[in-house]
Write a protein that holds these residues in place. Structure first.
Motif, mmCIF file in Angstrom:
data_model
loop_
_atom_site.group_PDB
_atom_site.id
_atom_site.type_symbol
_atom_site.label_atom_id
_atom_site.label_comp_id
_atom_site.label_asym_id
_atom_site.label_seq_id
_atom_site.Cartn_x
_atom_site.Cartn_y
_atom_site.Cartn_z
ATOM 1 N N ALA A 94 74.451 18.710 -67.495
ATOM 2 C CA ALA A 94 73.358 19.768 -67.467
ATOM 3 C C ALA A 94 72.542 20.241 -68.586
ATOM 4 C CB ALA A 94 74.339 21.027 -67.052
ATOM 5 N N GLY A 95 72.073 20.348 -68.396
ATOM 6 C CA GLY A 95 70.267 21.043 -69.479
ATOM 7 C C GLY A 95 70.377 21.791 -70.697
ATOM 8 N N TYR A 96 69.541 22.052 -71.453
ATOM 9 C CA TYR A 96 69.335 23.329 -71.509
ATOM 10 C C TYR A 96 68.246 24.212 -71.283
ATOM 11 C CZ TYR A 96 72.251 20.832 -75.063
ATOM 12 O OH TYR A 96 73.367 19.821 -75.888
ATOM 13 N N PRO A 109 80.410 23.517 -66.855
ATOM 14 C CA PRO A 109 79.408 22.673 -66.752
ATOM 15 C C PRO A 109 79.866 21.366 -66.397
ATOM 16 C CG PRO A 109 79.613 23.524 -68.332
ATOM 17 C CD PRO A 109 80.988 23.920 -67.804
ATOM 18 N N LEU A 110 80.914 21.224 -66.849
ATOM 19 C CA LEU A 110 82.202 19.575 -66.755
ATOM 20 C C LEU A 110 83.230 19.945 -66.604
ATOM 21 C CD1 LEU A 110 81.127 18.642 -70.710
ATOM 22 C CD2 LEU A 110 80.076 17.894 -68.124
ATOM 23 N N ASN A 111 83.961 18.468 -65.615
ATOM 24 C CA ASN A 111 84.673 18.087 -64.999
ATOM 25 C C ASN A 111 85.689 17.395 -64.702
ATOM 26 O OD1 ASN A 111 85.668 21.230 -63.558
ATOM 27 N ND2 ASN A 111 83.271 20.345 -62.423
ATOM 28 N N ASP A 112 86.814 17.300 -65.106
ATOM 29 C CA ASP A 112 87.426 15.340 -65.465
ATOM 30 C C ASP A 112 86.780 15.112 -66.698
ATOM 31 O OD1 ASP A 112 88.382 15.580 -62.585
ATOM 32 O OD2 ASP A 112 85.812 14.725 -61.993
ATOM 33 N N PRO A 113 87.392 16.126 -67.572
ATOM 34 C CA PRO A 113 87.240 15.781 -69.154
ATOM 35 C C PRO A 113 88.343 13.881 -69.242
ATOM 36 C CG PRO A 113 89.164 17.420 -68.350
ATOM 37 C CD PRO A 113 88.898 17.263 -67.508
ATOM 38 N N SER A 114 86.984 13.395 -70.781
ATOM 39 C CA SER A 114 88.632 12.488 -70.865
ATOM 40 C C SER A 114 88.636 12.178 -72.001
ATOM 41 C CB SER A 114 86.973 11.089 -70.919
ATOM 42 O OG SER A 114 86.145 11.540 -71.660
ATOM 43 N N ILE A 115 88.614 13.480 -73.258
ATOM 44 C CA ILE A 115 89.238 13.674 -74.153
ATOM 45 C C ILE A 115 90.689 14.889 -74.219
ATOM 46 C CG2 ILE A 115 86.670 12.109 -75.330
ATOM 47 C CD1 ILE A 115 85.632 15.104 -76.021
ATOM 48 N N SER A 116 90.936 15.246 -73.206
ATOM 49 C CA SER A 116 91.316 16.305 -73.281
ATOM 50 C C SER A 116 92.691 15.999 -74.008
ATOM 51 C CB SER A 116 91.885 17.387 -71.866
ATOM 52 O OG SER A 116 92.731 18.401 -71.990
ATOM 53 N N LEU A 117 93.112 17.426 -74.733
ATOM 54 C CA LEU A 117 94.466 17.593 -75.480
ATOM 55 C C LEU A 117 95.344 18.506 -75.146
ATOM 56 C CD1 LEU A 117 93.145 16.941 -79.169
ATOM 57 C CD2 LEU A 117 93.952 15.143 -78.023
ATOM 58 N N TRP A 135 70.419 27.239 -77.855
ATOM 59 C CA TRP A 135 69.690 27.431 -75.809
ATOM 60 C C TRP A 135 70.553 28.111 -75.265
ATOM 61 C CZ3 TRP A 135 65.203 24.899 -74.763
ATOM 62 C CH2 TRP A 135 65.049 23.469 -75.762
ATOM 63 N N ASP A 136 70.682 28.523 -74.144
ATOM 64 C CA ASP A 136 71.532 28.273 -73.457
ATOM 65 C C ASP A 136 71.606 27.689 -71.953
ATOM 66 O OD1 ASP A 136 72.112 31.365 -73.767
ATOM 67 O OD2 ASP A 136 70.894 32.318 -73.038
ATOM 68 N N LEU A 137 72.738 27.402 -71.152
ATOM 69 C CA LEU A 137 73.362 25.982 -70.774
ATOM 70 C C LEU A 137 72.525 26.738 -69.431
ATOM 71 C CD1 LEU A 137 74.402 23.523 -71.060
ATOM 72 C CD2 LEU A 137 76.431 24.309 -69.916
#
Length: 382
Positions: free
Chosen positions: A3-5, A59-67, A30-32
């Motif tokens: 998603a852009g701004y 706005p994002l799913n399936d994270p690759s860097i979650s802690l 910005w807003d998203l």
């Protein structure tokens, strides 16, 4: 594609890949350009115990860097006030909510470098998640930042730029760097992905309260990332028919740095030029003299029917000590909302101010948003 701004003032849009950190026409944050989906409450029990469980709204799913960030516990402080323990996040502050979302976006864009400015907690969170993503990272901090927070940033492999001057001077230095080609400005103030991370605080409260929210949500406010995130969650829950009563938001500032409280009291919708001045306070995380999203913060408080109150540094220090005596070791800024509740319960408070009335007798949740290990117990010179 991510998603852009969209500029909240003039409607201009920009793809996230262009790495524009603010609206080039008016300079606004910005807003998203994103519409949240409806969260199915019945599906939540089977999902991972992290903020990513609210996938439809994010706005994002399936994270690759979650802690494993989010889904923090709550404890009762007394019969009507509860605390949400966001200091139990991976980097020991609530800023992990926003940083996880923000750096997930950066990871998908793969810029040459990531930079951010911070008084400490946002910087440590951005540094940690940038390290997780393998992104080059530089954090700008004021010279007054806690040595322990600086140590934590460096431990995550980020370069630290220590700036002589206040929080606004530090931000200007980072923004000069943000204008360089190939730079992703991981600003918790300017980049709206951060707010879509912090809004999960509101979603977690909604889930914890069985599909409702408490009567009052108290929130510390400097740059307003938690206030705006919670306000965003409330709007989404209302829009999707998942909430039939809006909670009141009571924001808390310190007496010595309180531009938003003053503006709200005076009925302003934005901060005039030269309105605020900097000062030293033990609550360094909310010592923001000129918040870039001030109009949005003021509008969010007004829309909720809430208020902005102020507390003295001595009250913040006493609240921090009181929480420690209850087994909750948090940094000074994290004690600000509990300080406000304690202030409201005393007979000498100003009964005419709405915020004190709400904090004195309503069902309240306060955030404990940063660990005491980051800066130790505060003391106030008398």
């Amino acid at each position: 594609m991510i998603a852009g701004y969209r500029c909240p003032r003039d409607g201009r849009t920009s793809p996230a890949a262009d790495l524009n950190w603010h609206c080039p026409d008016c300079g606004s944050p910005w807003d998203l350009d994103h519409s949240a989906g409806r969260v199915d409450q019945d599906q939540l029990a089977s999902r991972p115990a992290s903020l990513w469980r609210y996938a439809e709204a994010l706005p994002l799913n399936d994270p690759s860097i979650s802690l494993g960030e989010g889904f923090t516990p709550m404890v009762a402080l007394d019969e009507r006030v509860s605390a949400k323990l966001d200091f139990l996040m991976p980097t020991l502050s609530f800023k992990d909510r926003g940083a996880a979302m923000l750096i997930e976006a950066a990871n998908r864009l793969r810029p040459e470098r990531v930079i951010a400015d911070s008084s400490g907690n946002a910087g440590t969170a951005v540094a940690a998640y940038a390290a997780r993503a393998g992104l080059s990272c530089t954090i700008y901090v004021p010279a007054t930042t806690s040595a322990k927070k600086i140590e934590q940033v460096r431990a995550h492999g980020a370069e630290v730029m220590i700036i002589d001057g206040d929080r606004e001077t530090t931000a200007r230095a980072a923004q000069w760097g943000a204008d360089q080609p190939g730079t992703f400005y991981a600003s918790h103030v300017y980049n709206p992905y951060f707010l879509h991370g912090t809004k999960t605080y509101g979603y977690e409260l909604w889930e914890s309260y069985g599909g409702r929210l408490p009567e009052v949500i108290a929130l510390p406010v400097g740059n307003g990332t938690l206030v705006l995130g919670v306000a965003l969650a409330i709007e989404e829950l209302v829009d999707h028919g998942l909430l039939d009563r809006r909670p009141r938001l009571v924001a808390v500032q310190t007496e010595v740095v309180a531009p938003l409280a003053r503006a709200h009291r005076e009925g302003l919708i934005e901060l005039p030029a030269g309105y605020a001045t900097s000062a030293e306070t033990i609550a360094e995380g909310i010592a923001i003299a000129d918040p870039a999203r001030a109009p949005q913060i003021l509008a969010a408080i007004e829309r909720s029917g809430g208020d902005i109150v102020t507390v003295a540094d001595a009250e913040v220090a006493a609240a921090q000590q009181d929480l420690a005596a209850r087994g909750l070791y948090v940094e000074a800024t994290a004690g600000a909302c509990w300080a406000a509740v304690r202030h409201a319960e005393r007979a000498e408070t100003d009964e005419d101010q709405l915020g004190w009335q709400l904090l004195a007798d309503q069902e309240v949740v306060v955030p404990l948003c940063g660990a005491g290990l980051k800066s130790g117990l505060a003391s106030v010179q008398t």
